[in-house]
Design a protein around this motif. Structure first.
Motif, PDB file in Angstrom:
ATOM      1  N   UNK A 113       0.843  -1.187   0.000  1.00 49.48           N
ATOM      2  CA  UNK A 113       0.000   0.000   0.000  1.00 49.48           C
ATOM      3  C   UNK A 113       0.883   1.244   0.000  1.00 49.48           C
ATOM      4  N   UNK A 114       0.285   2.338  -0.422  1.00 47.89           N
ATOM      5  CA  UNK A 114       0.998   3.624  -0.440  1.00 47.89           C
ATOM      6  C   UNK A 114      -0.034   4.726  -0.308  1.00 47.89           C
ATOM      7  N   UNK A 115       0.106   5.527   0.743  1.00 55.28           N
ATOM      8  CA  UNK A 115      -0.816   6.640   0.977  1.00 55.28           C
ATOM      9  C   UNK A 115      -2.277   6.186   0.895  1.00 55.28           C
ATOM     10  N   UNK A 116      -2.583   5.136   1.655  1.00 57.99           N
ATOM     11  CA  UNK A 116      -3.945   4.616   1.771  1.00 57.99           C
ATOM     12  C   UNK A 116      -4.497   4.032   0.471  1.00 57.99           C
ATOM     13  N   UNK A 117      -3.602   3.645  -0.431  1.00 62.98           N
ATOM     14  CA  UNK A 117      -4.021   2.998  -1.662  1.00 62.98           C
ATOM     15  C   UNK A 117      -3.340   1.640  -1.805  1.00 62.98           C
ATOM     16  N   UNK A 118      -4.103   0.669  -2.329  1.00 69.20           N
ATOM     17  CA  UNK A 118      -3.525  -0.615  -2.725  1.00 69.20           C
ATOM     18  C   UNK A 118      -2.790  -0.430  -4.037  1.00 69.20           C
ATOM     19  N   UNK A 119      -1.641  -1.105  -4.169  1.00 69.92           N
ATOM     20  CA  UNK A 119      -0.847  -1.022  -5.387  1.00 69.92           C
ATOM     21  C   UNK A 119      -0.765  -2.410  -6.010  1.00 69.92           C
ATOM     22  N   UNK A 120      -1.125  -2.514  -7.278  1.00 60.48           N
ATOM     23  CA  UNK A 120      -1.061  -3.780  -7.996  1.00 60.48           C
ATOM     24  C   UNK A 120       0.403  -4.138  -8.239  1.00 60.48           C
ATOM     25  N   UNK A 121       0.798  -5.322  -7.809  1.00 61.32           N
ATOM     26  CA  UNK A 121       2.218  -5.675  -7.807  1.00 61.32           C
ATOM     27  C   UNK A 121       2.816  -5.802  -9.202  1.00 61.32           C
ATOM     28  N   UNK A 122       1.989  -6.108 -10.204  1.00 57.75           N
ATOM     29  CA  UNK A 122       2.533  -6.331 -11.548  1.00 57.75           C
ATOM     30  C   UNK A 122       2.558  -5.069 -12.404  1.00 57.75           C
ATOM     31  N   UNK A 123       1.862  -4.032 -11.965  1.00 60.86           N
ATOM     32  CA  UNK A 123       1.880  -2.737 -12.653  1.00 60.86           C
ATOM     33  C   UNK A 123       1.526  -1.687 -11.609  1.00 60.86           C
ATOM     34  N   UNK A 124       2.542  -1.030 -11.090  1.00 57.63           N
ATOM     35  CA  UNK A 124       2.343  -0.145  -9.946  1.00 57.63           C
ATOM     36  C   UNK A 124       1.567   1.122 -10.285  1.00 57.63           C
ATOM     37  N   UNK A 125       1.254   1.322 -11.574  1.00 63.98           N
ATOM     38  CA  UNK A 125       0.401   2.455 -11.932  1.00 63.98           C
ATOM     39  C   UNK A 125      -1.074   2.143 -11.686  1.00 63.98           C
ATOM     40  N   UNK A 187      -5.872  -3.548 -20.142  1.00 68.40           N
ATOM     41  CA  UNK A 187      -5.270  -2.805 -21.251  1.00 68.40           C
ATOM     42  C   UNK A 187      -3.994  -2.096 -20.822  1.00 68.40           C
ATOM     43  N   UNK A 188      -3.969  -1.635 -19.583  1.00 70.48           N
ATOM     44  CA  UNK A 188      -2.779  -0.954 -19.085  1.00 70.48           C
ATOM     45  C   UNK A 188      -1.628  -1.934 -18.880  1.00 70.48           C
ATOM     46  N   UNK A 189      -1.933  -3.101 -18.273  1.00 72.18           N
ATOM     47  CA  UNK A 189      -0.881  -4.091 -18.041  1.00 72.18           C
ATOM     48  C   UNK A 189      -0.457  -4.783 -19.338  1.00 72.18           C
ATOM     49  N   UNK A 190      -1.417  -4.957 -20.238  1.00 70.93           N
ATOM     50  CA  UNK A 190      -1.134  -5.685 -21.473  1.00 70.93           C
ATOM     51  C   UNK A 190      -1.491  -4.816 -22.682  1.00 70.93           C
ATOM     52  N   UNK A 191      -0.697  -3.788 -22.967  1.00 74.64           N
ATOM     53  CA  UNK A 191      -1.008  -2.920 -24.110  1.00 74.64           C
ATOM     54  C   UNK A 191      -1.010  -3.672 -25.435  1.00 74.64           C
ATOM     55  N   UNK A 192      -0.344  -4.836 -25.475  1.00 74.43           N
ATOM     56  CA  UNK A 192      -0.334  -5.645 -26.693  1.00 74.43           C
ATOM     57  C   UNK A 192      -1.589  -6.502 -26.805  1.00 74.43           C
TER      58      UNK A 192
END
Length: 200
Positions: A113-125, A187-192
């Motif tokens: 987590x970061x600043x009260x948000x969950x972060x997806x481990x495979x794409x931190x955006x 789409x973000x994790x897999x732009x292809x």
């Protein structure tokens, strides 16, 4: 170190709830059981059961769980004991049993987590407010939101058959905004491109 990876006698959801309800941390059921809790029915057999905790609360969880359980950290393809007071900076997967001779009872997935948000481990955006990622059954059992669980299932290096089955089972029950979030995240994790996107 243990190597008996298939030696499972998983706890039930009710048993997991009893184990974690007295621990003062944020937690929820994950994996296939989370999807079944959302659907209010069991859709398939489950060979294990997963629980999510946050990295910043790991030592609290360890203090309570280590009274009755042995905890093993999964790293580099090995299962080694999680030592008392050891802070896990990057380990994401903990296997739990009553003793070194007993079957595995449940797994713990540590999320960042970061600043009260969950972060997806495979794409931190890809993030969500931590308060939004957990839903509860009418009995009060916390579980991971279905679209986030499906992202985890879709986002691995290999999508297993049971993950695809879970996706097809769950898709008709997703709300429009849940489908849109899952599609956007894929789409973000897999732009292809990803095989699941065309079905959403």
């Amino acid at each position: 170190m243990r190597t008996d990876l298939s030696n499972w006698t998983p706890l039930t959801v009710s048993e997991i709830t009893r184990v974690f309800s007295d621990i003062p941390i944020r937690w929820c059921v994950a994996g296939g059981w989370a999807l079944d809790l959302h659907l209010c029915r069991q859709t398939r057999q489950h060979s294990d059961i997963d629980v999510i905790i946050t990295r910043d609360e790991q030592l609290i969880a360890y203090r309570y769980l280590s009274r009755n359980w042995m905890l093993y950290k999964a790293q580099d393809g090995m299962l080694d004991l999680w030592e008392d007071g050891e802070y896990l900076d990057s380990t994401e997967d903990i296997w739990v049993s009553e003793s070194s001779e007993m079957p595995w009872a449940f797994q713990i997935m540590i999320i960042d987590t970061e600043e009260n948000s969950w972060i997806y481990k495979r794409d931190k955006s890809i993030k969500r407010p931590i308060d939004e990622i957990i839903l509860k059954t009418k009995e009060g059992i916390p579980y991971l939101r279905p679209e986030i669980q499906l992202l985890h299932k879709a986002g691995g290096s290999q999508v297993r058959e049971k993950d695809y089955i879970d996706f097809k089972t769950m898709l008709p029950s997703l709300l429009q905004q849940e489908k849109e979030w899952l599609k956007l995240s894929l789409n973000r994790q897999f732009p292809q491109g990803h095989d699941w996107i065309e079905f959403i």
